[in-house]
Every structure is written in C-alpha cells, then in structure tokens.
Design an enzyme around this catalytic site. Structure first.
Site, short mmCIF file in Angstrom:
data_model
loop_
_atom_site.label_atom_id
_atom_site.label_comp_id
_atom_site.label_asym_id
_atom_site.label_seq_id
_atom_site.Cartn_x
_atom_site.Cartn_y
_atom_site.Cartn_z
N HIS A 118 0.81 -1.22 0.00
CA HIS A 118 0.00 0.00 0.00
C HIS A 118 0.84 1.27 0.00
CE1 HIS A 118 -3.31 -2.67 1.93
NE2 HIS A 118 -3.35 -2.72 0.62
N CYS A 180 6.28 21.25 -10.14
CA CYS A 180 5.50 21.83 -11.23
C CYS A 180 4.71 23.05 -10.79
CB CYS A 180 4.58 20.78 -11.85
SG CYS A 180 3.24 20.22 -10.76
N GLY A 218 -0.52 -10.19 12.10
CA GLY A 218 -1.21 -8.97 12.50
C GLY A 218 -2.17 -8.41 11.48
#
Length: 283
Positions: A118, A180, A218
């Site tokens: 992720h 940018c 977990g």
C-alpha cells in the site's frame, strides 16, 4: 501457546516463508490498527481516493490532520515483532516480506526487499507531474505555511492522521507541488477506493507462489487487498499460518492460527529456529 509456537516453528523450519504483515504488527510501536481484538472496525472510516481528489474541503481536512499525525509515524520505532521478522530473514528462513503497513518499520528494523503493498507515508507524490518527494520536506513546507497550527487531538489513526474537530480547521493552508508548482500532492500510499498497481500485486503473487508457507502477521484479512494472497496460497496447496490478536476472515482456511501478542510469539520463533538451525549446521 508454547505448543502452537512449536508447531509454527516446525512449519517454518524448511524456509522459503512468505510473510504478509498487517497493522497489528505495529500496534506495539504505538500505531493503532483499523480493528480491535474483537475484529470490529474502529469508528472512523479512513480517507478515500475519491473524496481526496474530488473534494477540496476533504483534502484540506486530510492534510491538516495528517500534518499533526505524521509525527506519530515519524517518531515510531520498530518493536520486538519487527526485529524478529528481520532476524528470521537474516537466518535465511524468509522468501520475502509483503506488508500492508505504510509506516516503514520493517525496514527500520533491518529487513530488506520489503514489498510495500500500500505504499509508504514517508513519500509524497504529485498527481500531476508524478514527482516523488520526501514527506519530511512536505512537513516543513506545511509548517511554514501554517505557523503555530495546533488542535486538540481526540484520536490517532493507523494511516498517519489524527482526529480533531472541524471547527479547528479554520485557516489551514495546503501547498502544491514544489516541482510543477500547480500539482495536487498526495501521500504515496494506496487510499481506500484506489487500486494497487498491477505489477506490485503480481510481484506479491509470485512471492507467495514460490513459498513453502504463507505466514500472516497482525492482519484481520478483512479486505481483499491482503486476503487474495491467502486465497492463492490455499488454491496452490501452500500452508497458511496466521498470528493475530483476534479472529481473521481466513481462520477457517489456515493450517495453524495463533491468537497471541506478536511481540512475544515472533522473538520466541527466532530463538527456537535459530537454535535449531545452529544445531543442524553442527551435525
């Protein structure tokens, strides 16, 4: 518990173990998970990609809360579970590590080649030009744009933000891409409603398919993002072992489940397997 840890050690002793870790591995480092030990989802839903990109107010709310919450992640240290995973890797028992976590604690503990399913909170990406920069740099820029900003924090979330009243958001200023000058900045993580890049998913499938055991640490395996790897392992006849506080969605598919603190189980495994491998090398 000792008997089950022994069973797990026997499953792992041949090596080529693929690790899939979730938020439960980091709770002992002070980072909360999405669900409690009873498996019930915590009250506040995480930010979605759609809300972040389409709703300016939601984006301001996220960055304000993440700006204050970042320090929780940035200051977190690896716990005994992270250190044990790194030790198991050094012992040559692991074929690879996939983590659903975005906190970077596996690497901080010394693990290498970690696939961050992720993404990671310590990076920021511009959605316009694609430039990736360090989160610490954005933290500095937000601090400059919002001198003295603070709020009464009522909850800390696992995705690196905190909760406080909307009435404390007044005047918070976000910043655009420094490269940018106009691009929308987003943490380099996969939000809910966003798709994990296909090459990254394939890398994880390949890792699982080469393994002799999938070890889940977990994770409640509630969302398909992680559970699909369990499904693939079961389909291929690869044993699955789960160590988690509370129930998981794949308990009925696992060869072995262990409901116990990871900070206790994993160091015990390192001791058992390290001693066993040393004995074998001397035989």
């Amino acid at each position: 518990m000792n008997e089950r840890v022994g069973q797990l050690a026997r499953l792992m002793e041949r090596g080529r173990v693929a690790v899939l870790s979730g938020a439960g591995l980091s709770t002992e480092s002070g980072i909360p998970d999405y669900r409690g030990p009873d498996g019930m989802q915590r009250r506040t839903a995480p930010m979605t990609y759609q809300a972040f990109t389409r709703e300016p107010a939601a984006r301001v709310r996220y960055w304000a809360r993440s700006h204050l919450g970042w320090r929780t992640v940035a200051r977190a240290s690896p716990n005994a579970g992270h250190a044990a995973v790194a030790a198991l890797q050094r012992q040559g028992l692991l074929g690879g590590i996939i983590t659903q976590n975005v906190d970077g604690l596996h690497q901080a503990a010394g693990a290498t080649g970690v696939v961050e399913l992720h993404g990671s909170l310590d990076r920021v990406i511009c959605l316009d030009c694609g430039e990736v920069t360090a989160r610490q740099e954005l933290h500095r820029r937000l601090h400059t744009a919002n001198p003295g900003f603070t709020a009464r924090i009522t909850a800390v979330h696992p995705d690196g933000d905190v909760e406080f009243g909307d009435d404390e958001l007044a005047g918070f200023a976000t910043v655009d891409c420094a490269g940018c000058q106009v691009g929308m900045l987003k943490p380099d993580v996969v939000f809910f409603g966003e798709t994990v890049p296909a090459p990254r998913v394939q890398e994880c499938f390949d890792l699982v398919e080469r393994s002799q055991l999938l070890l889940v640490l977990g994770s409640s395996l509630t969302v398909m993002s992680g559970r699909r790897f369990v499904i693939r392992a079961v389909k291929l006849g690869i044993p699955v072992a789960i160590v988690n506080r509370g129930v998981t969605r794949s308990d009925d598919q696992a060869t072995l489940t262990l409901d116990a603190p990871l900070g206790q189980v994993l160091p015990d495994l390192v001791h058992r397997l390290g001693g066993r491998r040393l004995t074998e090398s001397l035989a």
